[in-house]
Structure formats: C-alpha cells, structure tokens
Write an enzyme that holds these catalytic residues in place. Structure first.
Site, mmCIF file in Angstrom:
data_model
loop_
_atom_site.group_PDB
_atom_site.id
_atom_site.type_symbol
_atom_site.label_atom_id
_atom_site.label_comp_id
_atom_site.label_asym_id
_atom_site.label_seq_id
_atom_site.Cartn_x
_atom_site.Cartn_y
_atom_site.Cartn_z
ATOM 1 N N HIS A 13 -26.874 -61.411 -17.107
ATOM 2 C CA HIS A 13 -27.902 -62.203 -17.839
ATOM 3 C C HIS A 13 -27.243 -63.455 -18.405
ATOM 4 O O HIS A 13 -26.484 -63.387 -19.373
ATOM 5 C CB HIS A 13 -28.502 -61.371 -18.984
ATOM 6 N N HIS A 15 -27.641 -67.931 -19.120
ATOM 7 C CA HIS A 15 -28.358 -69.217 -19.095
ATOM 8 C C HIS A 15 -27.346 -70.302 -18.762
ATOM 9 O O HIS A 15 -26.399 -70.521 -19.514
ATOM 10 C CB HIS A 15 -28.997 -69.509 -20.455
ATOM 11 N N LYS A 99 -38.208 -62.495 -13.687
ATOM 12 C CA LYS A 99 -38.004 -62.413 -15.139
ATOM 13 C C LYS A 99 -39.344 -62.523 -15.852
ATOM 14 O O LYS A 99 -40.107 -63.468 -15.628
ATOM 15 C CB LYS A 99 -37.069 -63.541 -15.587
ATOM 16 N N HIS A 136 -37.760 -59.647 -21.031
ATOM 17 C CA HIS A 136 -37.504 -60.014 -22.429
ATOM 18 C C HIS A 136 -38.476 -59.166 -23.246
ATOM 19 O O HIS A 136 -39.671 -59.453 -23.296
ATOM 20 C CB HIS A 136 -37.738 -61.515 -22.650
ATOM 21 N N HIS A 174 -30.924 -57.724 -23.054
ATOM 22 C CA HIS A 174 -30.335 -57.948 -24.393
ATOM 23 C C HIS A 174 -30.937 -57.050 -25.464
ATOM 24 O O HIS A 174 -31.570 -57.517 -26.405
ATOM 25 C CB HIS A 174 -30.424 -59.431 -24.794
ATOM 26 N N ASP A 245 -26.136 -63.060 -22.112
ATOM 27 C CA ASP A 245 -27.197 -63.905 -22.680
ATOM 28 C C ASP A 245 -26.588 -65.166 -23.302
ATOM 29 O O ASP A 245 -27.096 -65.690 -24.289
ATOM 30 C CB ASP A 245 -28.042 -63.150 -23.708
#
Ligand code: NCD
Ligand code: ZN
Length: 349
Positions: A13, A15, A99, A136, A174, A245
């Site tokens: 995971h 970004h 996602k 999420h 997360h 994350d």
C-alpha cells in the site's frame, strides 16, 4: 552489531504521487522493495485503463536506472466504474487490484463511492475473476465520531460484503483497531498495517499543540488498539502484511491545511524493525515484510535479499524535493530527527 537477512520485501500500500514529488521519492521504495501496490488517488484519479497505463509509464520513467522494481497498479472505484473495463484491465494485467474509497473518506477521495451496494455487481465479477478488492475502511457520516469510523465501517459495510461475497479477495487497508484485527483473523481476509500505527497512538496528534505530522487517515486510535496492532503484525499470522501507506504531502500544505498522510517510505523498514525488535519478534519480520503478502496475492516471493544491521541511524528532518539542482519543496518523514537503531545495509544478490 546485529545483522540479519530477509527476502526482499514488498510494499502492499503506497502513494507515489506524480511529477516532481514522484521523481524525488520513488527511490526510497524502489531501492529496497521488490514491488508496491500503487494507490490510485492521484489528483486526477486513476479510473480507466488508459490512465493506469500512462501513470505506470510515468513511474517507470521516474525509476533509477536499471531498477527492477515493479509498480502494481490499481483502479479507483467510483459510482460510474465500468465493469467491463475493470475486468478487461485486470485480465490484461493493467490493474492488479481495485481500490474502494468511500466518498470523502480521505485525501483525494471526493470521486469515491457513495453507496457501496451499488457496486455489488462489480464485486460479483471481481469475485469470479479473482481480482482483489482493497478497502479504505471508514464511514464518513458526520454523526459518526472520527475515532469510531473504522469500527462502524466494519460492522455496517464490511460484514455484509464478506458474507455476500465469501470468495472475494478482500484487503482491509491500514487497520487501526483491535476490532479490525479480530475481524480480519476471524474472516480470513487480508490486512495491511502501517509503521506509524505501530508507533503512535492518538495522543501524538495533540502533543505540544495540534500536530498534523501525525495526522493520517484512518487516524491513530487509543493505546489499546496500538498494542493489538503490534501483536497482530509481529505474530507472523498470514493475514497481516506490510503496507506503509506512505503518503507524502509538501511541508507547506501539511503546515497550512494539515492534510492527512504520513510520509514514511525513507524509514519504513527501519521503523517496522524497531517494533519487531521491541516485541522480541525479529524472527517473524520476514513473514510480515516478504512472505505473507505474496502468499495472499498468489505471487512468488522476491528472489533477492535485503541485509539489515543494528547501527544508530539519524533520520533527517526533511526530504528535499529537487528540481534542476534547486530545492523547491520539503517533506517531513516519519521519525524526523529521531535516531533509530536499525539500518538497511543493502541488497544481497
Ligand atoms: C492518504 C493520502 O494522502 O493519499 N492519506 C492518509 O492519511 N493515509 C490517503 C489514504 O490512504 O487514506
Ligand atoms: Zn493510503
């Protein structure tokens, strides 16, 4: 000095952002991780095959020369997602997973899903084709306390989903609560756990004044939850795997609007190792970092190895964003200014 070696880890995971930030930060992941699942919540979210291909190309261009790092792309689900495009993108290896952001649950999620039930026909096809669903897991109702949003999501949305689609490959991303730990284990779904949720509880955001450096979503919770997460991550249980994350925000934005996200990729491995050592569980680190994830996603583990050593490791206050040799921005990494006791020595072939 202690040293040990594990199979090269993956980050399930991550970004990476775009443009200059992408170019400046990708090395922190590509140097030491074999693969990473790249989140699709770019400013213009990755909602189609074409957008995913062009984002993947820009990641490839930003990689250091001769890197064999593999970005695994995701599609951002919306109320308008086209089922055929989704499945075609999965079957053609453009999308690794889909996602699900409940609308407005986090950074760049305003295009997210408003009513999860409306996607049930998409989940049916994902279940049939084996495409993983990454979630999420927070509700966004203004009458639900921000610290309760994960628990309420699990009871209200995830439980019915798991019951209705028992073969759907689900990862609760997360996780931050003991409730999530129990749910994941009882229902045998997957979960990623970040370094920061293993280190901080919700006090961190209020220490020495409001401190957005420790603000991320889902927000860190009470200490009892942090303890449960540490137990889960270090247990070796195959449901739990590494997902940083890591979510970089330029200093000026973080300071100005306190946006959610903690940038941890420059220290992620060392940060996790600190926890595993404190929990006397270094023997389980390779499972969490390098084996449980590939096992869940039916992929082979990486072949290369990573050597880790104990050595004082001072974490810098900022990572500079550089354009043509000029510093044009700064991002504060997790553990900034601290000295950790672990360091990645490098790749062993
Ligand atoms: C992430 C971001 O900044 O993109 N922020 C965060 O607080 N974790 C989005 C997300 O994963 O929720
Ligand atoms: Zn994220």
């Amino acid at each position: 000095m202690k040293t040990f070696t594990i199979l090269k880890p993956d980050d399930w995971h991550l970004h990476l952002r775009e443009g200059l930030v992408l170019k400046n930060i990708i090395k922190f992941t590509s140097d030491y991780f074999g693969r990473a699942i790249v989140m699709p919540n770019t400013k213009n979210p990755i909602t189609t095959i074409n957008k995913a291909i062009s984002y993947k190309n820009s990641i490839a261009q930003a990689l250091p020369e001769n890197s064999n790092f593999q970005p695994l792309m995701t599609i951002y689900l919306t109320d308008e997602t086209d089922k055929d495009e989704l499945i075609q993108g999965y079957k053609n290896n453009v999308f690794f997973a889909a996602k699900l952001y409940p609308a407005n649950s986090t950074t760049n999620s305003s295009h997210g899903v408003k009513k999860i039930e409306n996607l049930y026909n998409i989940f049916e096809s994902m279940e049939d084709s084996g495409m993983p669903l990454l979630i999420h897991g927070e509700v966004t109702d203004s009458d639900v306390d921000v610290f309760d949003r994960e628990e309420v999501f699990i009871d209200r949305e995830l439980l019915p989903l798991v019951k209705r689609f028992p073969k759907l490959k689900i990862v609760l991303e997360h996780i931050t609560t003991s409730h999530a730990v129990d749910f994941v284990q009882n229902n045998k779904i997957g979960a990623t756990i970040t370094p920061h949720h293993l280190h901080i509880n919700r006090n961190a955001m209020f220490f020495g004044g409001l401190n957005s450096d420790f603000y991320c979503l889902p927000v860190a919770k009470r200490e009892t939850n942090r303890i449960a997460l540490r137990k889960a991550a270090t247990s070796g249980n195959e449901c739990f795997f590494l997902g940083t994350d890591s979510a970089p925000h330029l200093r000026e934005w973080k300071a100005f609007c306190g946006c959610a996200g903690i940038f941890n990729s420059p220290v992620a491995i060392e940060s996790y190792l600190t926890v595993f050592e404190e929990e006397n569980a270094l023997d389980n680190f390779e499972k969490f970092a390098s084996l449980n994830g590939p096992n869940f996603y039916n992929l082979p583990p990486n072949k290369e190895k990573l050597k880790l050593v104990t050595r004082p490791n001072k974490i810098s206050e900022f990572v500079n964003i550089i354009e043509e040799k000029n510093i044009v921005g700064k991002i504060k990494p997790f553990h900034a200014g601290e000295t950790l006791n672990w360091q990645v020595e490098g790749i062993v072939k």
